[in-house]
Design a protein around this motif. Structure first.
Motif, PDB file in Angstrom:
ATOM      1  N   PRO A 166       0.807  -1.230   0.000  1.00  0.00           N
ATOM      2  CA  PRO A 166       0.000   0.000   0.000  1.00  0.00           C
ATOM      3  C   PRO A 166       0.837   1.276   0.000  1.00  0.00           C
ATOM      4  N   ARG A 167       2.088   1.200   0.453  1.00  0.00           N
ATOM      5  CA  ARG A 167       2.934   2.394   0.461  1.00  0.00           C
ATOM      6  C   ARG A 167       3.179   2.927  -0.944  1.00  0.00           C
ATOM      7  N   PHE A 168       3.130   2.067  -1.953  1.00  0.00           N
ATOM      8  CA  PHE A 168       3.315   2.520  -3.321  1.00  0.00           C
ATOM      9  C   PHE A 168       2.121   3.324  -3.826  1.00  0.00           C
ATOM     10  N   ASP A 185       4.863   9.864   3.416  1.00  0.00           N
ATOM     11  CA  ASP A 185       6.043   9.891   4.288  1.00  0.00           C
ATOM     12  C   ASP A 185       7.069   8.850   3.842  1.00  0.00           C
ATOM     13  N   TRP A 186       6.623   7.671   3.511  1.00  0.00           N
ATOM     14  CA  TRP A 186       7.530   6.618   3.061  1.00  0.00           C
ATOM     15  C   TRP A 186       8.211   7.034   1.763  1.00  0.00           C
ATOM     16  N   ILE A 187       7.457   7.647   0.855  1.00  0.00           N
ATOM     17  CA  ILE A 187       8.002   8.091  -0.427  1.00  0.00           C
ATOM     18  C   ILE A 187       9.064   9.171  -0.203  1.00  0.00           C
ATOM     19  N   ASN A 188       8.772  10.122   0.679  1.00  0.00           N
ATOM     20  CA  ASN A 188       9.753  11.179   0.995  1.00  0.00           C
ATOM     21  C   ASN A 188      11.028  10.577   1.566  1.00  0.00           C
ATOM     22  N   HIS A 189      10.881   9.592   2.453  1.00  0.00           N
ATOM     23  CA  HIS A 189      12.048   8.921   3.038  1.00  0.00           C
ATOM     24  C   HIS A 189      12.861   8.213   1.949  1.00  0.00           C
ATOM     25  N   GLN A 190      12.190   7.561   0.994  1.00  0.00           N
ATOM     26  CA  GLN A 190      12.880   6.867  -0.088  1.00  0.00           C
ATOM     27  C   GLN A 190      13.667   7.848  -0.969  1.00  0.00           C
ATOM     28  N   LEU A 191      13.087   9.007  -1.199  1.00  0.00           N
ATOM     29  CA  LEU A 191      13.769  10.001  -2.028  1.00  0.00           C
ATOM     30  C   LEU A 191      14.951  10.627  -1.311  1.00  0.00           C
ATOM     31  N   GLN A 192      14.880  10.784   0.013  1.00  0.00           N
ATOM     32  CA  GLN A 192      15.963  11.391   0.774  1.00  0.00           C
ATOM     33  C   GLN A 192      17.133  10.453   0.973  1.00  0.00           C
TER      34      GLN A 192
END
Length: 159
Positions: free
Chosen positions: A143-145, A150-157
């Motif tokens: 579901p995070r996809f 927040d998870w997406i921002n963490h992945q990009l950082q």
């Protein structure tokens, strides 16, 4: 757009059916009855490979990441699956073309070294394809996809 459970289940069912059919065609192709039958078998196997890749891409396209233009996160998460799937499709098409070109004029000829290498390569890639394809199909259901900003921002950082 959120991927609903029934829609994902339907897509996953088709992906698993395509994988099973590919496995079945790999087994049946060892015992060709006629060259016309072998041609039809290879056409269907390649068709189902294209359909399975298309189904996988449709699930990727429906993720929030793709729709928001954050394709690099998807690429990072599914790079190995993409490479293995691409190699398997290329190996399968090369084997089918070489097999038909070699055996079409004379169906009962002895295999060439090239045909043996392509056959071995395709058969060695197939378990990896089944593993990575099924794993990617199940992982893309996270579901995070589809919603977790927040998870997406963490992945990009982190990258």
């Amino acid at each position: 757009m959120k991927l609903s459970t029934p829609r994902y289940s339907f897509c996953l069912l088709f992906q698993l059916i395509f994988m099973f059919l590919d496995l079945l065609f790999n087994c049946i192709s060892l015992f060709p009855r006629s060259r016309d039958g072998l041609l039809v078998l290879f056409i269907f196997q390649d068709l189902f490979l294209v359909l399975s890749i298309t189904a996988m891409l449709m699930t990727f396209f429906s993720t929030y990441l793709f729709q928001a233009g954050l394709v690099e996160v998807l690429v990072r998460k599914f790079r190995a699956a993409a490479v293995v799937c691409g190699a398997y499709v290329c190996g399968s098409v090369a084997l089918h073309a070489a097999w038909l070109l070699h055996r079409w004029p004379a169906p009962h000829t002895v295999s060439t070294p090239l045909l043996t290498v392509l056959f071995t390569l395709q058969r060695c890639l197939s378990p990896w394809y089944y593993f990575f394809y099924k794993r990617a199909a199940l992982r893309v259901s996270d579901p995070r996809f589809y919603e977790d900003i927040d998870w997406i921002n963490h992945q990009l950082q982190t990258h």
